[in-house]
Design a protein around this motif. Structure first.
Motif, PDB file in Angstrom:
ATOM      1  N   ASN A 127       0.821  -1.211   0.000  1.00  0.00           N
ATOM      2  CA  ASN A 127       0.000   0.000   0.000  1.00  0.00           C
ATOM      3  C   ASN A 127       0.852   1.257   0.000  1.00  0.00           C
ATOM      4  OD1 ASN A 127      -2.524  -1.076  -0.171  1.00  0.00           O
ATOM      5  ND2 ASN A 127      -2.877  -1.123   2.021  1.00  0.00           N
ATOM      6  N   LYS A 128       1.934   1.250   0.745  1.00  0.00           N
ATOM      7  CA  LYS A 128       2.818   2.409   0.786  1.00  0.00           C
ATOM      8  C   LYS A 128       3.493   2.617  -0.566  1.00  0.00           C
ATOM      9  CE  LYS A 128       5.888   4.652   3.962  1.00  0.00           C
ATOM     10  NZ  LYS A 128       6.518   4.607   5.252  1.00  0.00           N
ATOM     11  N   PHE A 129       3.919   1.538  -1.204  1.00  0.00           N
ATOM     12  CA  PHE A 129       4.560   1.626  -2.517  1.00  0.00           C
ATOM     13  C   PHE A 129       3.575   2.134  -3.571  1.00  0.00           C
ATOM     14  CE2 PHE A 129       5.496  -0.442  -6.610  1.00  0.00           C
ATOM     15  CZ  PHE A 129       6.723   0.140  -6.873  1.00  0.00           C
ATOM     16  N   MET A 130       2.352   1.621  -3.545  1.00  0.00           N
ATOM     17  CA  MET A 130       1.353   2.043  -4.527  1.00  0.00           C
ATOM     18  C   MET A 130       0.947   3.498  -4.324  1.00  0.00           C
ATOM     19  SD  MET A 130       1.088  -0.456  -6.542  1.00  0.00           S
ATOM     20  CE  MET A 130      -0.359  -0.093  -7.498  1.00  0.00           C
ATOM     21  N   ALA A 131       0.918   3.961  -3.094  1.00  0.00           N
ATOM     22  CA  ALA A 131       0.581   5.359  -2.832  1.00  0.00           C
ATOM     23  C   ALA A 131       1.645   6.284  -3.400  1.00  0.00           C
ATOM     24  CB  ALA A 131       0.416   5.583  -1.335  1.00  0.00           C
ATOM     25  N   LYS A 132       2.906   5.891  -3.296  1.00  0.00           N
ATOM     26  CA  LYS A 132       3.977   6.696  -3.874  1.00  0.00           C
ATOM     27  C   LYS A 132       3.895   6.693  -5.395  1.00  0.00           C
ATOM     28  CE  LYS A 132       7.563   6.429  -0.367  1.00  0.00           C
ATOM     29  NZ  LYS A 132       8.913   5.956  -0.060  1.00  0.00           N
ATOM     30  N   LYS A 133       3.515   5.551  -5.957  1.00  0.00           N
ATOM     31  CA  LYS A 133       3.440   5.438  -7.406  1.00  0.00           C
ATOM     32  C   LYS A 133       2.292   6.276  -7.974  1.00  0.00           C
ATOM     33  CE  LYS A 133       4.352   1.872 -10.713  1.00  0.00           C
ATOM     34  NZ  LYS A 133       4.455   0.467 -10.996  1.00  0.00           N
TER      35      LYS A 133
END
Length: 63
Positions: free
Chosen positions: A29-35
Motif C-alpha cells: 500500500n505504501k509503494f502504490m501510494a507513492k506510485k
C-alpha cells in the motif's frame, strides 16, 4: 500437556503468518501510494485535451 504445546505452536505459526501478511500489505500500500502520487512539477506541464470540443480549432490545421 502435549496438546497445549502443540496448540501454542500452531497459534504461534498462525500469528507469524498473519504478521508477515500484514507487513506485506502495508508495504504494498505504501509503494502504490507513492506510485500514484503526481509530482508537483507535472501540474505545470499539464495540457487539457480539447479533442472532444466541437468549437475547438487546431492551430496546426492547414487552412
Amino acid at each position: 500437556m502435549d496438546f497445549v504445546k502443540k496448540l501454542l505452536k500452531v497459534l504461534a505459526v498462525v500469528a507469524a503468518i498473519a504478521g508477515v501478511a500484514a507487513a506485506v500489505y502495508y508495504a504494498v500500500n505504501k509503494f502504490m501510494a507513492k506510485k500514484k502520487a503526481i509530482p508537483h512539477d507535472e501540474y505545470e506541464n499539464y495540457v487539457s485535451c480539447s479533442c472532444c470540443d466541437d468549437e475547438f480549432v487546431s492551430e496546426t490545421t492547414v487552412a
